[in-house]
Design an enzyme around this catalytic site. Sequence first.
Site, PDB file in Angstrom:
ATOM      1  N   ILE A 164       4.353  -5.755  -4.799  1.00 40.59           N
ATOM      2  CA  ILE A 164       4.358  -4.300  -4.550  1.00 40.59           C
ATOM      3  C   ILE A 164       3.210  -3.934  -3.614  1.00 40.59           C
ATOM      4  O   ILE A 164       2.055  -4.309  -3.861  1.00 40.59           O
ATOM      5  CB  ILE A 164       4.203  -3.524  -5.878  1.00 40.59           C
ATOM      6  CG1 ILE A 164       5.302  -3.924  -6.870  1.00 40.59           C
ATOM      7  CG2 ILE A 164       4.230  -2.000  -5.632  1.00 40.59           C
ATOM      8  CD1 ILE A 164       5.137  -3.354  -8.275  1.00 40.59           C
TER       9      ILE A 164
ATOM     10  N   ASP B 165      -4.616  -4.179   3.213  1.00 50.18           N
ATOM     11  CA  ASP B 165      -4.362  -2.995   4.014  1.00 50.18           C
ATOM     12  C   ASP B 165      -3.149  -3.328   4.884  1.00 50.18           C
ATOM     13  O   ASP B 165      -3.248  -4.146   5.800  1.00 50.18           O
ATOM     14  CB  ASP B 165      -5.600  -2.702   4.875  1.00 50.18           C
ATOM     15  CG  ASP B 165      -5.437  -1.448   5.731  1.00 50.18           C
ATOM     16  OD1 ASP B 165      -4.288  -1.039   5.994  1.00 50.18           O
ATOM     17  OD2 ASP B 165      -6.466  -0.884   6.145  1.00 50.18           O
TER      18      ASP B 165
ATOM     19  N   ASN C  19       6.150   0.016  -0.469  1.00 56.06           N
ATOM     20  CA  ASN C  19       5.865   1.369  -0.956  1.00 56.06           C
ATOM     21  C   ASN C  19       4.677   2.033  -0.267  1.00 56.06           C
ATOM     22  O   ASN C  19       4.642   3.259  -0.153  1.00 56.06           O
ATOM     23  CB  ASN C  19       5.638   1.289  -2.476  1.00 56.06           C
ATOM     24  CG  ASN C  19       4.952   2.516  -3.021  1.00 56.06           C
ATOM     25  OD1 ASN C  19       5.568   3.575  -3.166  1.00 56.06           O
ATOM     26  ND2 ASN C  19       3.659   2.412  -3.311  1.00 56.06           N
TER      27      ASN C  19
ATOM     28  N   TYR D 275       4.719  12.209  10.225  1.00 55.96           N
ATOM     29  CA  TYR D 275       5.166  11.593   8.972  1.00 55.96           C
ATOM     30  C   TYR D 275       6.693  11.472   8.957  1.00 55.96           C
ATOM     31  O   TYR D 275       7.237  10.404   8.635  1.00 55.96           O
ATOM     32  CB  TYR D 275       4.674  12.423   7.780  1.00 55.96           C
ATOM     33  CG  TYR D 275       5.140  11.889   6.450  1.00 55.96           C
ATOM     34  CD1 TYR D 275       4.622  10.700   5.936  1.00 55.96           C
ATOM     35  CD2 TYR D 275       6.104  12.560   5.694  1.00 55.96           C
ATOM     36  CE1 TYR D 275       5.055  10.204   4.716  1.00 55.96           C
ATOM     37  CE2 TYR D 275       6.537  12.072   4.475  1.00 55.96           C
ATOM     38  CZ  TYR D 275       6.013  10.888   3.991  1.00 55.96           C
ATOM     39  OH  TYR D 275       6.446  10.393   2.787  1.00 55.96           O
TER      40      TYR D 275
ATOM     41  N   LYS E 245       9.021   8.071   8.772  1.00 56.88           N
ATOM     42  CA  LYS E 245      10.018   7.767   7.736  1.00 56.88           C
ATOM     43  C   LYS E 245      11.419   7.631   8.332  1.00 56.88           C
ATOM     44  O   LYS E 245      12.246   6.878   7.817  1.00 56.88           O
ATOM     45  CB  LYS E 245       9.978   8.827   6.633  1.00 56.88           C
ATOM     46  CG  LYS E 245       8.694   8.778   5.788  1.00 56.88           C
ATOM     47  CD  LYS E 245       8.562   7.449   5.031  1.00 56.88           C
ATOM     48  CE  LYS E 245       7.374   7.429   4.084  1.00 56.88           C
ATOM     49  NZ  LYS E 245       7.279   6.176   3.317  1.00 56.88           N
TER      50      LYS E 245
ATOM     51  N   VAL F  54       7.528  14.409  -5.296  1.00 55.16           N
ATOM     52  CA  VAL F  54       7.000  13.652  -6.435  1.00 55.16           C
ATOM     53  C   VAL F  54       5.525  13.988  -6.571  1.00 55.16           C
ATOM     54  O   VAL F  54       4.793  13.953  -5.572  1.00 55.16           O
ATOM     55  CB  VAL F  54       7.136  12.129  -6.209  1.00 55.16           C
ATOM     56  CG1 VAL F  54       6.800  11.370  -7.485  1.00 55.16           C
ATOM     57  CG2 VAL F  54       8.514  11.754  -5.699  1.00 55.16           C
TER      58      VAL F  54
HETATM   59  P1  NDP Z   1      -0.015   7.836  -3.586  1.00 58.54           P
HETATM   60  O1  NDP Z   1      -0.987   8.430  -2.633  1.00 58.54           O
HETATM   61  O2  NDP Z   1      -0.174   8.068  -5.028  1.00 58.54           O
HETATM   62  O3  NDP Z   1       0.087   6.263  -3.342  1.00 58.54           O
HETATM   63  C1  NDP Z   1       0.081   5.699  -2.064  1.00 58.54           C
HETATM   64  C2  NDP Z   1      -0.212   4.221  -2.189  1.00 58.54           C
HETATM   65  O4  NDP Z   1      -0.157   3.647  -0.879  1.00 58.54           O
HETATM   66  C3  NDP Z   1      -1.584   3.951  -2.765  1.00 58.54           C
HETATM   67  O5  NDP Z   1      -1.476   2.935  -3.722  1.00 58.54           O
HETATM   68  C4  NDP Z   1      -2.395   3.494  -1.566  1.00 58.54           C
HETATM   69  O6  NDP Z   1      -3.302   2.475  -1.984  1.00 58.54           O
HETATM   70  C5  NDP Z   1      -1.319   2.873  -0.708  1.00 58.54           C
HETATM   71  N1  NDP Z   1      -1.695   2.831   0.704  1.00 58.54           N
HETATM   72  C6  NDP Z   1      -1.894   3.858   1.554  1.00 58.54           C
HETATM   73  N2  NDP Z   1      -2.276   3.393   2.754  1.00 58.54           N
HETATM   74  C7  NDP Z   1      -2.313   2.036   2.633  1.00 58.54           C
HETATM   75  C8  NDP Z   1      -2.639   0.979   3.513  1.00 58.54           C
HETATM   76  N3  NDP Z   1      -3.027   1.189   4.775  1.00 58.54           N
HETATM   77  N4  NDP Z   1      -2.546  -0.298   3.059  1.00 58.54           N
HETATM   78  C9  NDP Z   1      -2.171  -0.537   1.796  1.00 58.54           C
HETATM   79  N5  NDP Z   1      -1.862   0.410   0.911  1.00 58.54           N
HETATM   80  C10 NDP Z   1      -1.939   1.682   1.332  1.00 58.54           C
HETATM   81  O7  NDP Z   1       1.409   8.353  -3.068  1.00 58.54           O
HETATM   82  P2  NDP Z   1       2.911   8.105  -3.558  1.00 58.54           P
HETATM   83  O8  NDP Z   1       2.979   7.193  -4.694  1.00 58.54           O
HETATM   84  O9  NDP Z   1       3.535   9.431  -3.643  1.00 58.54           O
HETATM   85  O10 NDP Z   1       3.481   7.396  -2.244  1.00 58.54           O
HETATM   86  C11 NDP Z   1       4.142   6.158  -2.254  1.00 58.54           C
HETATM   87  C12 NDP Z   1       5.221   6.160  -1.192  1.00 58.54           C
HETATM   88  O11 NDP Z   1       6.175   7.165  -1.510  1.00 58.54           O
HETATM   89  C13 NDP Z   1       4.737   6.461   0.217  1.00 58.54           C
HETATM   90  O12 NDP Z   1       5.365   5.595   1.132  1.00 58.54           O
HETATM   91  C14 NDP Z   1       5.173   7.899   0.438  1.00 58.54           C
HETATM   92  O13 NDP Z   1       5.399   8.168   1.797  1.00 58.54           O
HETATM   93  C15 NDP Z   1       6.468   7.903  -0.361  1.00 58.54           C
HETATM   94  N6  NDP Z   1       6.934   9.242  -0.732  1.00 58.54           N
HETATM   95  C16 NDP Z   1       6.206  10.063  -1.557  1.00 58.54           C
HETATM   96  C17 NDP Z   1       6.675  11.328  -1.877  1.00 58.54           C
HETATM   97  C18 NDP Z   1       5.910  12.270  -2.739  1.00 58.54           C
HETATM   98  O14 NDP Z   1       6.301  13.453  -2.813  1.00 58.54           O
HETATM   99  N7  NDP Z   1       4.869  11.855  -3.402  1.00 58.54           N
HETATM  100  C19 NDP Z   1       7.958  11.793  -1.354  1.00 58.54           C
HETATM  101  C20 NDP Z   1       8.634  10.871  -0.518  1.00 58.54           C
HETATM  102  C21 NDP Z   1       8.139   9.637  -0.239  1.00 58.54           C
HETATM  103  P3  NDP Z   1      -4.811   2.303  -1.455  1.00 58.54           P
HETATM  104  O15 NDP Z   1      -5.305   3.644  -1.011  1.00 58.54           O
HETATM  105  O16 NDP Z   1      -5.538   1.764  -2.647  1.00 58.54           O
HETATM  106  O17 NDP Z   1      -4.697   1.292  -0.367  1.00 58.54           O
END
Ligand code: NDP
Length: 257
Positions: free
Chosen positions: A12, A70, A97, A166, A170, A199
Amino acid sequence: AAKNLHGKTVLITGASSGIGRSCALEFARSSPQKLHLVLTARRVDRLHKLAGQITEELGEGVRVHVVKLDVSKTDQVSRLWSELPVEFSKVDILINNAGFMSGYERAPDIPSSVIDDVWATNVTGLINMTQGFLNVAKKREDGGRGDIVMIGSIAGREAYAGGSIYCASKAGVKSFTDAVRKELIATKIRVITVDPGQVLTEFTVIRNRGDEASADKVYEGCDPLTPDDIAEVVVFACSRRENVVVADSMLFPNYQA
Ligand code: NDP
């Protein structure tokens, strides 16, 4: 259905919060007897905490390996695939994700560094992860089987003002995914799209950095989904028997009457 996950290895990206974290817990709880989880993100302290929580709740049946990754850094992504310990190297399920939105900003105001970062994470990172998975799968004795789950967004289907980069990222994910699904259609690799709508996660906080009024409007008239709602669908899709492809799901909260 859980028997279809038994013994699988699930990797993941972005497992440190929100949807990725919920996916980790949902996979673990769905196959507590035997599962391998590779949890990746930049905030590795959170991943270790999550790994501890999983072991405490479910015991040693779920083996967890944590990697600081990253996804926007191409060299880190290639290293990940070459350095996975043998026990975790046969990745069956990839959950693409990791992703973010930088905030609500009109197109001309978005700094080029932000454009690059969103693109490198949401699009190039996801493509590189997918290539890594497919290259490893190709070399497997079984000819490669497994699932690639793309966490896209409804933003990839319908763009909105203030979200140009964004939404474009997507939409890029959607096109890439549709093409790869066609390329893999007669193989044992399933390509699964899960496009969430609203979400409630840390994503919301990050997004609100810009134009808060616009950001608030996203939740107007609805009770947002939880990350667990999304994780349940991801695990459902991956635990179907091999012949069933849950190709494309869109999830959004129902509107209040
Ligand atoms: P969160 O901000 O809670 O989680 C995002 C995750 O992505 C974190 O674990 C972060 O980990 C990781 N992340 C961000 N940038 C990087 C990077 N450069 N390398 C590795 N990991 C990265 O958001 P969500 O759970 O909501 O988002 C998850 C996915 O769902 C995303 O792709 C988002 O676009 C998508 N999404 C979310 C929606 C919403 O309403 N929340 C709606 C539609 C889609 P860390 O910072 O530790 O690296």
